[in-house]
Design an enzyme around this catalytic site. Structure first.
Site, mmCIF file in Angstrom:
data_model
loop_
_atom_site.group_PDB
_atom_site.id
_atom_site.type_symbol
_atom_site.label_atom_id
_atom_site.label_comp_id
_atom_site.label_asym_id
_atom_site.label_seq_id
_atom_site.Cartn_x
_atom_site.Cartn_y
_atom_site.Cartn_z
ATOM 1 N N ARG A 1 0.838 -1.213 0.000
ATOM 2 C CA ARG A 1 0.000 0.000 0.000
ATOM 3 C C ARG A 1 0.865 1.253 0.000
ATOM 4 O O ARG A 1 0.541 2.251 -0.675
ATOM 5 C CB ARG A 1 -0.916 -0.017 1.228
ATOM 6 C CG ARG A 1 -1.841 1.182 1.327
ATOM 7 C CD ARG A 1 -2.902 0.993 2.402
ATOM 8 N NE ARG A 1 -3.566 2.255 2.702
ATOM 9 C CZ ARG A 1 -3.490 2.896 3.853
ATOM 10 N NH1 ARG A 1 -2.784 2.394 4.853
ATOM 11 N NH2 ARG A 1 -4.121 4.036 4.040
ATOM 12 N N TRP B 1 -10.149 -8.589 2.923
ATOM 13 C CA TRP B 1 -10.888 -8.929 1.707
ATOM 14 C C TRP B 1 -10.945 -10.444 1.476
ATOM 15 O O TRP B 1 -11.818 -10.915 0.765
ATOM 16 C CB TRP B 1 -10.235 -8.272 0.492
ATOM 17 C CG TRP B 1 -10.427 -6.792 0.374
ATOM 18 C CD1 TRP B 1 -11.418 -6.146 -0.317
ATOM 19 C CD2 TRP B 1 -9.614 -5.764 0.944
ATOM 20 N NE1 TRP B 1 -11.263 -4.782 -0.219
ATOM 21 C CE2 TRP B 1 -10.155 -4.514 0.554
ATOM 22 C CE3 TRP B 1 -8.462 -5.771 1.735
ATOM 23 C CZ2 TRP B 1 -9.597 -3.297 0.931
ATOM 24 C CZ3 TRP B 1 -7.907 -4.560 2.118
ATOM 25 C CH2 TRP B 1 -8.470 -3.339 1.719
ATOM 26 N N HIS C 1 0.533 3.909 -2.931
ATOM 27 C CA HIS C 1 0.126 5.298 -2.680
ATOM 28 C C HIS C 1 1.244 6.286 -2.984
ATOM 29 O O HIS C 1 0.974 7.418 -3.404
ATOM 30 C CB HIS C 1 -0.326 5.446 -1.224
ATOM 31 C CG HIS C 1 -1.699 4.913 -0.975
ATOM 32 N ND1 HIS C 1 -2.580 5.465 -0.071
ATOM 33 C CD2 HIS C 1 -2.364 3.863 -1.527
ATOM 34 C CE1 HIS C 1 -3.711 4.793 -0.083
ATOM 35 N NE2 HIS C 1 -3.603 3.798 -0.950
#
Length: 325
Positions: free
Chosen positions: A86, A233, A90
């Site tokens: 991540r 998830w 990002h």
């Protein structure tokens, strides 16, 4: 070798043999490796039968050690590896192909305002964990963050993500505006679809690459104290796979109403019948658009196809806007 004394004698003998018999070959291999690396404009390999490693390989080993040590410390099945992905995502995802601004170069997330953006909440610990490695290995923070993202994918069982060094750090705050990274909910499925196309299309990705990059949700989880959302998830949040796509297609998803026996008071999200895994509104929108759904279903059926496409798209993303020597 079971006998310790015997083993010690052999191990002490090996360096003497190598130093006398292999020195000319070692020099030749080292010079050749350096020459070839210079021709390719990459770091020299410095390799002689595995006795020496490149700076990148050493950094990768240290990144993996951080991942392993943190997993042992947590001892709950979660991992810092998805946060490294991540962070790299990002860091790189602010790029705009229109004017060439943003991207992984500069490591602007070390400073405000980028470090304070809501979409970057929870990334501080990942940055902190990698800071010492940049100094130790003589690498920029921009390089070590992206290398950590690529390494984390592979460490969790995913594909090898091509990576090369050459990013630099800036001492000035970012000049790009907040809002260049994806939102989890944009009010409707149609708006979510358009948002994904706007965000990833701004970087130059096509529909196939967009869906592949969304597959990073195969790992990790949401935290209520960071994004307001809750849960992973997939049922294996520290394993990189195509389960995100398979579950998205095959499970029955309903709006979350309760959490641990109490009314859910967080933002709207979806859950499977067990209530143990979740999908965000933007995830669900991938099923609404025919072109997006085509690739969701393809990746759900073929993990190797997903691995190939993700590896290519993620590597491309981490190089956007970088001027390599």
């Amino acid at each position: 070798i079971k006998n310790k004394n015997h083993k010690d004698k052999i191990m002490s003998f090996i360096p003497r043999v190598l130093s006398k018999a292999a020195a000319p070959l070692s020099l030749a291999v080292g010079v050749t490796a350096f020459t070839m690396a210079q021709q390719k404009k990459q770091e020299p390999a410095h390799c002689f039968f595995g006795l020496f490693e490149s700076a990148t390989d050493k950094a990768k080993k240290d990144i993996i050690k951080i991942i392993d040590d943190e997993a042992e410390r947590r001892d709950d099945g979660t991992s810092i590896a998805p946060t490294f992905i991540r962070l790299a995502w990002h860091q790189s995802g602010t790029f705009s192909a229109k004017d060439g601004t943003g991207g992984s170069n500069g490591s602007h997330m070390r400073m405000s305002p980028e470090s304070d953006w809501g979409c970057n909440a929870g990334l501080g610990p990942a940055r902190d964990a990698l800071n010492a490695l940049a100094k130790k290995h003589g690498m920029s923070h921009a390089d070590i963050w992206t290398l950590a993202g690529a390494t984390a994918v592979e460490a969790m069982g995913g594909p090898v993500v091509p990576w090369r060094k050459g990013r630099t750090d800036s001492e000035k705050p970012t000049t790009v505006p907040d809002g260049r990274l994806p939102n989890a909910d944009n009010g409707s499925r149609k708006a979510d679809v358009q948002h994904i196309r706007d965000i990833l299309g701004r970087m130059g990705f096509n529909d196939r690459e967009m869906v592949a990059l969304c597959g990073a949700h195969a790992v990790g989880r949401c935290h209520t104290n960071a994004s307001g959302y809750w849960g992973p998830w997939t049922f294996a949040e520290a394993t990189f796979s195509n389960e995100y796509f398979r579950l998205l297609v095959e499970e029955k998803w309903t709006v979350k109403k309760t959490h641990e026996g109490k009314k859910w008071t967080g933002p709207m999200q979806f859950e499977d019948p067990t209530g143990k895994i979740m999908m965000l509104p933007a995830d669900m929108s991938l099923l609404e658009d025919p072109e997006f759904r085509k690739w969701v279903e393809a990746y759900a059926k073929d993990e190797q196809l997903f691995f190939k496409d993700f590896s290519s798209a993620f590597s491309k993303m981490m190089e956007l806007g970088v001027k390599f020597d």
